[in-house]
Design an enzyme around this catalytic site. Structure first.
Site, PDB file in Angstrom:
ATOM      1  CB  ILE A  11      -7.953   8.358   1.976  1.00 29.94           C
ATOM      2  CG1 ILE A  11      -8.084   7.388   0.811  1.00 29.94           C
ATOM      3  CG2 ILE A  11      -9.085   8.148   2.977  1.00 29.94           C
ATOM      4  CD1 ILE A  11      -7.821   5.938   1.155  1.00 29.94           C
TER       5      ILE A  11
ATOM      6  CG  ASP B  40       1.643  14.435   3.639  1.00 24.13           C
ATOM      7  OD1 ASP B  40       0.481  14.078   3.383  1.00 24.13           O
ATOM      8  OD2 ASP B  40       2.654  13.991   3.042  1.00 24.13           O
TER       9      ASP B  40
ATOM     10  CB  SER C 187       0.739  13.958  -0.986  1.00 24.11           C
ATOM     11  OG  SER C 187       1.603  14.228   0.108  1.00 24.11           O
TER      12      SER C 187
ATOM     13  CG  ASP D  39      10.043   9.865   7.467  1.00 20.27           C
ATOM     14  OD1 ASP D  39      10.872   9.285   6.736  1.00 20.27           O
ATOM     15  OD2 ASP D  39       9.163   9.271   8.137  1.00 20.27           O
TER      16      ASP D  39
ATOM     17  CB  SER E 280      -5.805  -2.362   3.516  1.00 21.09           C
ATOM     18  OG  SER E 280      -6.078  -2.988   2.278  1.00 21.09           O
TER      19      SER E 280
ATOM     20  CE1 TYR F 292      -1.878  -2.443   1.108  1.00 22.14           C
ATOM     21  CE2 TYR F 292      -0.516  -0.643   1.924  1.00 22.14           C
ATOM     22  CZ  TYR F 292      -1.762  -1.202   1.685  1.00 22.14           C
ATOM     23  OH  TYR F 292      -2.891  -0.509   2.041  1.00 22.14           O
TER      24      TYR F 292
ATOM     25  CE  LYS G 124      -2.186   0.085   5.166  1.00 20.32           C
ATOM     26  NZ  LYS G 124      -2.213   1.429   5.783  1.00 20.32           N
TER      27      LYS G 124
ATOM     28  N   GLY H 176      -1.798 -12.271  -8.662  1.00 17.88           N
ATOM     29  CA  GLY H 176      -2.179 -11.866  -7.306  1.00 17.88           C
ATOM     30  C   GLY H 176      -3.600 -11.371  -7.191  1.00 17.88           C
ATOM     31  CG  ASP H 177      -5.579  -8.602  -9.860  1.00 16.17           C
ATOM     32  OD1 ASP H 177      -5.268  -7.894  -8.867  1.00 16.17           O
ATOM     33  OD2 ASP H 177      -5.504  -8.182 -11.011  1.00 16.17           O
TER      34      ASP H 177
END
Ligand code: WQD
Length: 340
Positions: free
Chosen positions: A12, A31, A36, A58, A124, A149, A153, A295-296
């Site tokens: 993104i 970065d 990446s 970092d 998110s 995770y 957020k 978890g979905d």
């Protein structure tokens, strides 16, 4: 504005770098290439026709972050850098909390010391937790319970909310993404997960290009139209343009901090996405329906009306655009980005 993009070599982040330049902004990238590859910057410079200063370290390194802000003119920050694999976060919670929170602490401190008062944070839809009514509204409590995770957020949103309340002039946009997919229409940049893709679209693309034998569809017995899960897939360029709109909007935003959903406002099932991809490549894709993935959730999508009314942003690209652009990227780069 001169905008620092953390994680600017990521999926993104790289698309947002291009959209910022297209909108007339100057960009610099930090970065550490944990998730990446450096070659992305060369492609961004080729696509944009501009040199893009890169700082490779970092962000949890407080001294290096301070040095960056002391030596570069920065008007605003878009903060993407962070670990983002849900399953990995369950196995390595301490790595996720230390990295995701530590980078945000380090960045927020350097911004405060150097009077940088504009921040857009990559959040998110996962912060809405497992039982929010659909479509998700920004006014809901952030209750992530799905993974470490997701909690990172929620915690980063909390930290930035409190810092904004305590810092005169600081404005923070919290952008809650739904399911980013697609690629720049040039086919030069796109999603390139390391190892086996966790997410649906890159897995489909790797099946289509022959890197994977078949797609396993996790569950065909959900309470949805065709039994497969529904998600709000949003084209990564719509998402990138949402970041440009957000960083420009901060100037006039009255609240010190405000959350915005970035989605299309409707759900697409796994099978619908598979069939759209088959239309893009002109032939069937091998898949089998297997057991559910723990978890979905069956179905969720965004109410993005706040971003439209307050920032004048709305997603415009279709599922077919997302599939055609993903396929162009993957077919032009069957093995993803080269290492050097
Ligand atoms: C979508 C659907 C799967 C792979 C995740 C994170 C979320 C956000 C976006 C960061 C689900 C199904 C998938 C496969 C499949 N990331 N699927 N076979 O889970 O909605 O969201 O990415 O912010 O935090 O949770 O995205 O692409 O993993 O799954 O059937 O090989 O595709 O079961 O129904 P998800 P996804």
């Amino acid at each position: 504005m001169r905008v620092l993009v953390s994680g600017g070599a990521g999926y993104i982040g790289s698309h947002t770098v291009l959209s910022l330049i297209d909108a007339g902004h100057d960009v610099l990238v930090v970065d550490d290439f944990a998730n990446s590859k450096p070659t992305v910057l060369a492609r961004l410079e080729s696509l944009s026709g501009q040199s893009i200063p890169l700082h490779s370290f970092d962000l949890t390194d407080v001294d290096k972050t301070e040095h960056l802000f002391a030596h570069e003119q920065i008007d605003a920050v878009i903060h993407f850098a962070g670990f983002k694999a849900v399953g990995e976060s369950v196995a390595k919670p301490l790595d996720y909390y230390a990295n995701n929170l530590g980078s945000t602490f380090s960045l927020a401190r350097a911004m405060a010391r150097h009077g940088v008062h504009r921040l857009v944070f990559s959040s998110s839809a996962t912060v809405y937790g497992d039982s929010a009514p659909v479509p998700y509204q920004e006014t809901y409590e952030a209750l992530a319970s799905s993974s470490p995770y997701g909690w990172t957020k929620v915690m980063q949103e909390r930290v930035l909310t409190d810092v904004a309340a305590a810092t005169e002039g600081l404005k923070v946009g919290l952008l809650r993404y739904f399911n980013p997919v697609g690629a720049h229409p040039s086919g030069e940049i796109g999603e390139d997960p390391q190892g086996t893709p966790n997410n649906l679209m890159p897995f489909i693309a790797q099946v289509a290009v022959g890197r994977r034998d078949r797609l396993s569809i996790f569950g065909g017995d959900y309470p949805t139209a065709d039994g497969t899960c529904e998600r709000d897939y949003i084209h990564v360029l719509d998402l990138a343009e949402g970041h440009v709109a957000a960083v420009e909007h901060l100037e006039t935003m009255s609240d010190p901090v405000r959350a915005f959903n970035l989605g299309t406002g409707h759900g697409t099932s796994v099978l619908q996405l598979v069939h759209a991809f088959e239309r893009a490549i002109g032939h069937d894709l091998p898949y089998e329906i297997v057991g559910r993935r723990p978890g979905d959730l069956p179905a969720y999508w965004a109410d993005s009306s706040r971003a439209e009314s307050e920032m004048g942003w709305k997603a415009t690209r279709s599922i077919d655009d997302m599939c055609a652009d993903t396929w162009r990227w993957q077919s032009q780069n069957p093995q993803g980005y080269p290492d050097a």
